[in-house]
Scaffold this motif. Structure first.
Motif, PDB file in Angstrom:
ATOM      1  N   ARG A  26     -86.925  36.123  58.555  1.00 37.82           N
ATOM      2  CA  ARG A  26     -85.683  36.686  58.463  1.00 37.82           C
ATOM      3  C   ARG A  26     -85.381  34.391  58.520  1.00 37.82           C
ATOM      4  O   ARG A  26     -84.587  34.328  58.137  1.00 37.82           O
ATOM      5  N   ASN A  27     -85.761  34.038  59.604  1.00 36.91           N
ATOM      6  CA  ASN A  27     -85.067  32.453  59.148  1.00 36.91           C
ATOM      7  C   ASN A  27     -85.678  31.033  59.359  1.00 36.91           C
ATOM      8  O   ASN A  27     -85.001  29.993  59.210  1.00 36.91           O
ATOM      9  N   PHE A  28     -86.523  31.471  58.144  1.00 35.58           N
ATOM     10  CA  PHE A  28     -87.589  30.754  57.337  1.00 35.58           C
ATOM     11  C   PHE A  28     -86.327  29.910  57.097  1.00 35.58           C
ATOM     12  O   PHE A  28     -85.951  30.078  56.444  1.00 35.58           O
ATOM     13  N   GLN A  29     -86.525  28.660  57.659  1.00 32.34           N
ATOM     14  CA  GLN A  29     -85.834  27.574  56.709  1.00 32.34           C
ATOM     15  C   GLN A  29     -86.293  27.040  55.265  1.00 32.34           C
ATOM     16  O   GLN A  29     -87.009  26.024  55.263  1.00 32.34           O
ATOM     17  N   ALA A  30     -85.574  26.610  54.011  1.00 32.60           N
ATOM     18  CA  ALA A  30     -85.541  26.592  52.752  1.00 32.60           C
ATOM     19  C   ALA A  30     -85.289  25.367  52.851  1.00 32.60           C
ATOM     20  O   ALA A  30     -84.517  24.872  53.589  1.00 32.60           O
ATOM     21  N   LYS A  31     -85.795  24.378  51.518  1.00 35.64           N
ATOM     22  CA  LYS A  31     -85.464  23.301  51.791  1.00 35.64           C
ATOM     23  C   LYS A  31     -85.146  23.041  50.227  1.00 35.64           C
ATOM     24  O   LYS A  31     -85.290  23.981  49.361  1.00 35.64           O
ATOM     25  N   PRO A  32     -83.948  22.177  50.295  1.00 34.16           N
ATOM     26  CA  PRO A  32     -83.336  22.001  48.231  1.00 34.16           C
ATOM     27  C   PRO A  32     -84.446  21.413  47.418  1.00 34.16           C
ATOM     28  O   PRO A  32     -85.472  20.965  47.839  1.00 34.16           O
ATOM     29  N   CYS A  75     -97.114  32.750  50.854  1.00 30.45           N
ATOM     30  CA  CYS A  75     -96.061  34.398  51.226  1.00 30.45           C
ATOM     31  C   CYS A  75     -95.771  33.913  52.192  1.00 30.45           C
ATOM     32  O   CYS A  75     -95.874  34.122  52.834  1.00 30.45           O
ATOM     33  N   LEU A  76     -94.367  34.555  51.693  1.00 31.48           N
ATOM     34  CA  LEU A  76     -93.267  34.257  52.994  1.00 31.48           C
ATOM     35  C   LEU A  76     -93.955  35.191  54.675  1.00 31.48           C
ATOM     36  O   LEU A  76     -93.671  34.566  55.669  1.00 31.48           O
ATOM     37  N   GLU A  77     -93.987  36.248  53.075  1.00 31.76           N
ATOM     38  CA  GLU A  77     -94.073  37.331  54.817  1.00 31.76           C
ATOM     39  C   GLU A  77     -95.113  37.451  55.467  1.00 31.76           C
ATOM     40  O   GLU A  77     -95.345  37.920  57.217  1.00 31.76           O
ATOM     41  N   LEU A  78     -96.575  36.540  55.280  1.00 30.69           N
ATOM     42  CA  LEU A  78     -97.565  36.737  55.715  1.00 30.69           C
ATOM     43  C   LEU A  78     -98.042  34.744  56.356  1.00 30.69           C
ATOM     44  O   LEU A  78     -98.802  34.767  56.815  1.00 30.69           O
ATOM     45  N   MET A  79     -96.980  34.216  56.418  1.00 31.16           N
ATOM     46  CA  MET A  79     -97.169  32.710  56.855  1.00 31.16           C
ATOM     47  C   MET A  79     -97.688  32.823  58.759  1.00 31.16           C
ATOM     48  O   MET A  79     -97.854  32.640  59.177  1.00 31.16           O
ATOM     49  N   ARG A  80     -97.056  33.878  59.213  1.00 26.01           N
ATOM     50  CA  ARG A  80     -97.860  34.203  60.353  1.00 26.01           C
ATOM     51  C   ARG A  80     -99.425  35.445  60.491  1.00 26.01           C
ATOM     52  O   ARG A  80     -99.707  35.140  61.798  1.00 26.01           O
ATOM     53  N   VAL A  89     -96.285  25.319  56.485  1.00 27.31           N
ATOM     54  CA  VAL A  89     -95.523  25.534  55.311  1.00 27.31           C
ATOM     55  C   VAL A  89     -94.786  24.608  54.993  1.00 27.31           C
ATOM     56  O   VAL A  89     -93.635  24.010  54.626  1.00 27.31           O
ATOM     57  N   ASN A  90     -94.308  24.660  56.261  1.00 28.22           N
ATOM     58  CA  ASN A  90     -93.098  23.680  56.811  1.00 28.22           C
ATOM     59  C   ASN A  90     -92.916  22.388  56.557  1.00 28.22           C
ATOM     60  O   ASN A  90     -92.013  21.613  55.711  1.00 28.22           O
ATOM     61  N   ALA A  91     -94.046  22.046  56.540  1.00 30.46           N
ATOM     62  CA  ALA A  91     -94.742  20.029  56.090  1.00 30.46           C
ATOM     63  C   ALA A  91     -95.048  20.142  55.013  1.00 30.46           C
ATOM     64  O   ALA A  91     -95.419  18.750  54.418  1.00 30.46           O
ATOM     65  N   MET A  92     -94.991  21.228  53.559  1.00 32.56           N
ATOM     66  CA  MET A  92     -94.869  21.240  52.440  1.00 32.56           C
ATOM     67  C   MET A  92     -94.690  20.208  51.833  1.00 32.56           C
ATOM     68  O   MET A  92     -93.076  20.031  52.033  1.00 32.56           O
ATOM     69  N   PRO A  93     -94.904  19.472  50.765  1.00 29.88           N
ATOM     70  CA  PRO A  93     -94.107  18.579  50.021  1.00 29.88           C
ATOM     71  C   PRO A  93     -93.134  19.658  49.086  1.00 29.88           C
ATOM     72  O   PRO A  93     -93.466  20.040  48.966  1.00 29.88           O
ATOM     73  N   SER A  94     -91.602  18.611  48.938  1.00 26.25           N
ATOM     74  CA  SER A  94     -90.805  19.072  47.338  1.00 26.25           C
ATOM     75  C   SER A  94     -91.068  19.079  46.468  1.00 26.25           C
ATOM     76  O   SER A  94     -91.627  17.957  46.362  1.00 26.25           O
ATOM     77  N   PRO A  95     -91.143  19.472  45.568  1.00 26.63           N
ATOM     78  CA  PRO A  95     -90.339  21.280  45.702  1.00 26.63           C
ATOM     79  C   PRO A  95     -91.246  22.272  45.574  1.00 26.63           C
ATOM     80  O   PRO A  95     -92.608  22.617  45.297  1.00 26.63           O
TER      81      PRO A  95
END
Ligand code: A3P
Length: 288
Positions: A26-32, A75-80, A89-95
């Motif tokens: 729920r607290n996942f931080q999306a980036k622009p 998958c957002l829900e399976l990242m743990r 995933v937090n370190a993945m380059p944008s977009p």
């Protein structure tokens, strides 16, 4: 095999392997610039992921298929539960392209704060229920589906992983004008993949030559994906999905529900469907 249970989180029945990490999700931080591929399970997620990946890499199959699809678009829900983990995933380059099965109202708010694009894919309820039943037979992350009749009842009541299909497709349909969303249908992609690939390209602001679009359609056809280990989930963790008895890439057709629904089940489904889908303009093709 130890099967997981469903737990209620924010009113949603969810596999306990996911539910224990609910706050992180729920607290996942999306980036622009992040793009969300959102679907109810079994609606053509993997297919859409592969089309989007090939579009973004200009049809370059080698570049695109260097890793299994579920690692390239996490998958957002399976990242743990499996790689790539949340830190990766937090370190993945944008977009970044991220997949989710969360209903519209439970998408982490950071996606809306950054006005992220959403590609939603919906599939008619009968085929989705059929596909989900076969899937839950191999999905260790979900309870055993029991008989088809028992499963269909659970599907209709929304007591399956990620909750009610009816609420899911309606939630995004009603939400589509509140954000930057492309709402697609599995049945349309099946009928005319080239047109739908072009719609995705336009939505993502991408121009590609006709030959490339045709190549993408070819590479994402059911048979190509079924035989491609980077697309067919054959390397997916067995503790989550066990494909030893049957395959993730099952049939890939519109109207396969006719092979499993009895006349009586179809009548009950129809009656219940009318009640649940009465007040929406959302319409599905149930066979082509
Ligand atoms: P079936 O079980 O009806 O065969 P998801 O990726 O959302 O889990 O959806 C899986 C469903 O999409 C399965 O449906 C699968 O076979 C189908 N599918 C996957 N790739 C496809 C493709 N390239 N063309 C058509 N259907 C595809």
């Amino acid at each position: 095999i130890m099967r997981s249970k469903l737990m209620m989180v924010d009113g949603l029945p969810m596999s306990d392997i996911v539910a224990v990490h609910w706050q992180d999700i729920r607290n996942f931080q999306a980036k622009p610039g992040d793009v969300l591929i959102a679907t109810y399970p079994k609606s053509g997620t993997t297919w859409t992921q592969e089309m989007v990946e090939l579009i973004r890499h200009n049809g370059d199959v080698e570049k695109c298929q260097r890793a299994p699809v579920f690692e390239r678009i996490p998958c957002l829900e399976l990242m743990r539960c499996m790689p790539p983990d949340l830190e990766t995933v937090n370190a993945m380059p944008s977009p970044r392209y991220i997949k989710t099965h969360l209903p519209f109202n439970l998408v982490p708010s950071s996606f809306w704060e950054h006005n992220c694009k959403v590609i939603y894919v919906a599939r008619n309820g009968r085929d989705t229920a059929t596909s989900y039943y076969h899937f839950d037979r191999m999905a260790i992350m979900h309870p055993d589906p029991g008989t088809w009749d028992q499963y269909l009842q659970r599907f209709m009541s929304g007591n399956v992983g990620w909750g009610s299909w009816y609420d899911h497709v309606k939630g995004y349909w009603e939400g589509k004008d509140k954000c930057d969303m492309l709402y697609l249908f599995y049945e349309d992609i099946k009928q005319d993949p080239i047109t739908e690939i072009r719609r995705i390209m336009k939505f993502l602001g991408k121009k590609l030559p006709d030959a490339t679009v045709e190549k993408i359609a070819h590479c994402t056809s059911f048979n190509q994906m079924k035989n491609n280990d980077m697309a067919n989930y054959s390397t997916f963790p067995k503790e989550i999905i066990d494909q030893s008895e049957q395959k993730f890439m099952r049939k890939g057709q519109v109207g396969d529900w006719k092979n499993i629904f009895t006349v009586r089940q179809n009548e009950l489904f129809e009656e219940d469907y009318r009640k649940k889908m009465d007040h929406t303009t959302l319409k599905f093709k149930v066979s082509i």
